[in-house]
Write a protein that holds these residues in place. Structure first.
Motif, PDB file in Angstrom:
ATOM      1  N   MET A   1      37.503  28.983  50.430  1.00  0.00           N
ATOM      2  CA  MET A   1      37.898  30.274  49.852  1.00  0.00           C
ATOM      3  C   MET A   1      39.406  30.419  49.935  1.00  0.00           C
ATOM      4  N   ARG A   2      40.005  30.873  48.864  1.00  0.00           N
ATOM      5  CA  ARG A   2      41.446  31.086  48.828  1.00  0.00           C
ATOM      6  C   ARG A   2      41.755  32.570  48.800  1.00  0.00           C
ATOM      7  N   GLY A   3      42.859  32.932  49.432  1.00  0.00           N
ATOM      8  CA  GLY A   3      43.277  34.318  49.432  1.00  0.00           C
ATOM      9  C   GLY A   3      44.322  34.569  48.363  1.00  0.00           C
ATOM     10  N   THR A 196      30.568  37.598  42.750  1.00  0.00           N
ATOM     11  CA  THR A 196      31.773  38.415  42.564  1.00  0.00           C
ATOM     12  C   THR A 196      31.517  39.868  42.975  1.00  0.00           C
ATOM     13  N   LEU A 197      32.418  40.406  43.785  1.00  0.00           N
ATOM     14  CA  LEU A 197      32.376  41.809  44.207  1.00  0.00           C
ATOM     15  C   LEU A 197      31.061  42.185  44.908  1.00  0.00           C
ATOM     16  N   ASP A 245      34.856  28.298  42.934  1.00  0.00           N
ATOM     17  CA  ASP A 245      35.895  28.647  43.902  1.00  0.00           C
ATOM     18  C   ASP A 245      35.787  30.143  44.175  1.00  0.00           C
ATOM     19  N   GLU A 246      36.331  30.571  45.293  1.00  0.00           N
ATOM     20  CA  GLU A 246      36.336  31.992  45.622  1.00  0.00           C
ATOM     21  C   GLU A 246      37.754  32.435  45.937  1.00  0.00           C
ATOM     22  N   ALA A 302      37.810  41.983  48.855  1.00  0.00           N
ATOM     23  CA  ALA A 302      37.008  41.924  47.629  1.00  0.00           C
ATOM     24  C   ALA A 302      36.970  40.463  47.199  1.00  0.00           C
ATOM     25  N   THR A 303      35.772  39.922  47.079  1.00  0.00           N
ATOM     26  CA  THR A 303      35.593  38.511  46.764  1.00  0.00           C
ATOM     27  C   THR A 303      35.317  38.328  45.274  1.00  0.00           C
ATOM     28  N   PHE A 304      36.054  37.418  44.661  1.00  0.00           N
ATOM     29  CA  PHE A 304      35.850  37.071  43.263  1.00  0.00           C
ATOM     30  C   PHE A 304      35.442  35.597  43.207  1.00  0.00           C
ATOM     31  N   GLN A 305      34.211  35.349  42.809  1.00  0.00           N
ATOM     32  CA  GLN A 305      33.741  33.977  42.649  1.00  0.00           C
ATOM     33  C   GLN A 305      34.053  33.515  41.233  1.00  0.00           C
TER      34      GLN A 305
END
Length: 346
Positions: A1-3, A196-197, A245-246, A302-305
């Protein structure tokens, strides 16, 4: 996971529909665009989960704000990653197409040595008018991603970044892209994935269950990664590559998440969406978000895949798989080779 760092400054114009007066929010959610609907060619009885008229209105509104780039950090990041995948292909593309280009998030990263000419297509004319400058010669066309107005075998490259998740008929959209590609042309795309989200989705559902005794969908449905390869293959693509990717972005709270989503033009446009959110429910959702997912510094993630996909249109010059049974080495011999290598290192 990337920020991914969210800009510290907030755009004061980014307001969620729930914060508007009831009449204004209802108008914003239901009023038609001033132009003909992009779904004019849709077949009767087709499954249409999204209101494309509303999506066009949302994207046009976002592109007209004083500083639209403040909420474009995610699109610019993914656009750069799409461009990196284009650079990995060691050839020059005389003519390329950007499907759902928005303000040109991919074009700004490309060079004339890689793409000689680019056609940008989007349903939102305001996004095309306010496109980011690029060194590549571009032509802007207002059109629907599902009904590409181009002849067969036209483009050497087709790219798309974070647009296809709002398409009603994704298999048809892939077939349209495959059709306009030349033989040995390549499609490189990215779209939001199913996770996502998930923090926002869970928080809103729990808050509605608690305050209203039931919940409605507030985040649009997404495609599963297991289906992407099948859909691309059905459309005619071969030599497929699909990876995920996230990207995680930290925000001060739930309200800022929703504000930036609207600033991106990513507000929900599902037909079965709930047009208004009660303020008490929103406050409860913000508290749940903070309690369940909050970081130690008080922010919330907040995660975006992101699904990345690459597919090629068949050409006789492309490498072909060997015939079944033509192998001259057994998989059982691989262990022997590994043993020999280990002994050689000693």
């Amino acid at each position: 996971m990337r920020g991914l760092a969210r800009p510290a400054l907030r755009a004061p114009w980014c307001r969620s529909l729930w914060a508007l007066p009831p009449k204004a929010a209802a108008n914003a959610a239901s009023s038609p665009p001033p132009h003909p609907p992009p779904l004019a060619g849709a077949s009767p009885g087709a499954l249409n989960p999204f209101d494309r008229r509303l999506k066009r209105k949302q994207k046009n509104w976002a592109a007209l704000q004083a500083e639209p780039a403040k909420c474009d950090y995610l699109r610019e990041e993914v656009g750069g990653r799409i461009a990196d995948r284009v650079f990995d292909i060691t050839r020059t593309f005389p003519l390329a197409l950007d499907v759902g280009s928005g303000r040109g998030y991919i074009a700004q990263h490309l060079t004339k040595e890689t793409v000689e000419k680019l056609i940008q297509v989007d349903i939102a004319e305001n996004a095309l008018k306010n496109a980011i400058e690029s060194e590549i010669p571009t032509i802007k066309v207002v059109a629907d991603e599902e009904f590409l107005p181009f002849k067969e075998d036209t483009f050497d490259l087709v790219v798309s970044s974070l647009s296809l998740h709002w398409v009603n008929d994704l298999p048809k959209a892939f077939k349209e892209i495959h059709q306009v590609l030349k033989p040995n042309g390549v499609f490189i795309g990215a779209m939001f994935g199913g996770d996502t989200l998930y923090e926002l989705r869970c928080s809103l559902q729990l808050a509605e269950l608690e305050r209203e005794g039931g919940f409605s969908p507030h985040v649009s449905p997404f495609t599963a990664v297991a289906d992407l390869g099948h859909l691309l293959s059905r459309a005619g693509f071969n030599t497929l590559t699909v990876d995920t990717d996230e990207i995680q972005v930290n925000y001060p709270g739930l309200f800022e998440v929703m504000e930036d989503l609207q600033g991106m033009g990513e507000s929900n446009c599902s037909w079965n969406r709930k047009p208004l959110l009660h303020r008490e429910t929103m406050l409860a959702a913000a508290a749940i978000y903070q309690e369940m997912y909050g970081n130690s510094n008080g922010s919330v993630p907040a995660t975006f895949q992101i699904y990345y996909m690459i597919g090629w249109k068949y050409h006789e010059s492309q490498a072909k798989p060997a015939q079944r049974g033509s192998a001259t080495v057994s998989f059982g011999d691989l262990a022997k080779i590994e043993g020999l290598l280990k002994r050689g290192k000693k």
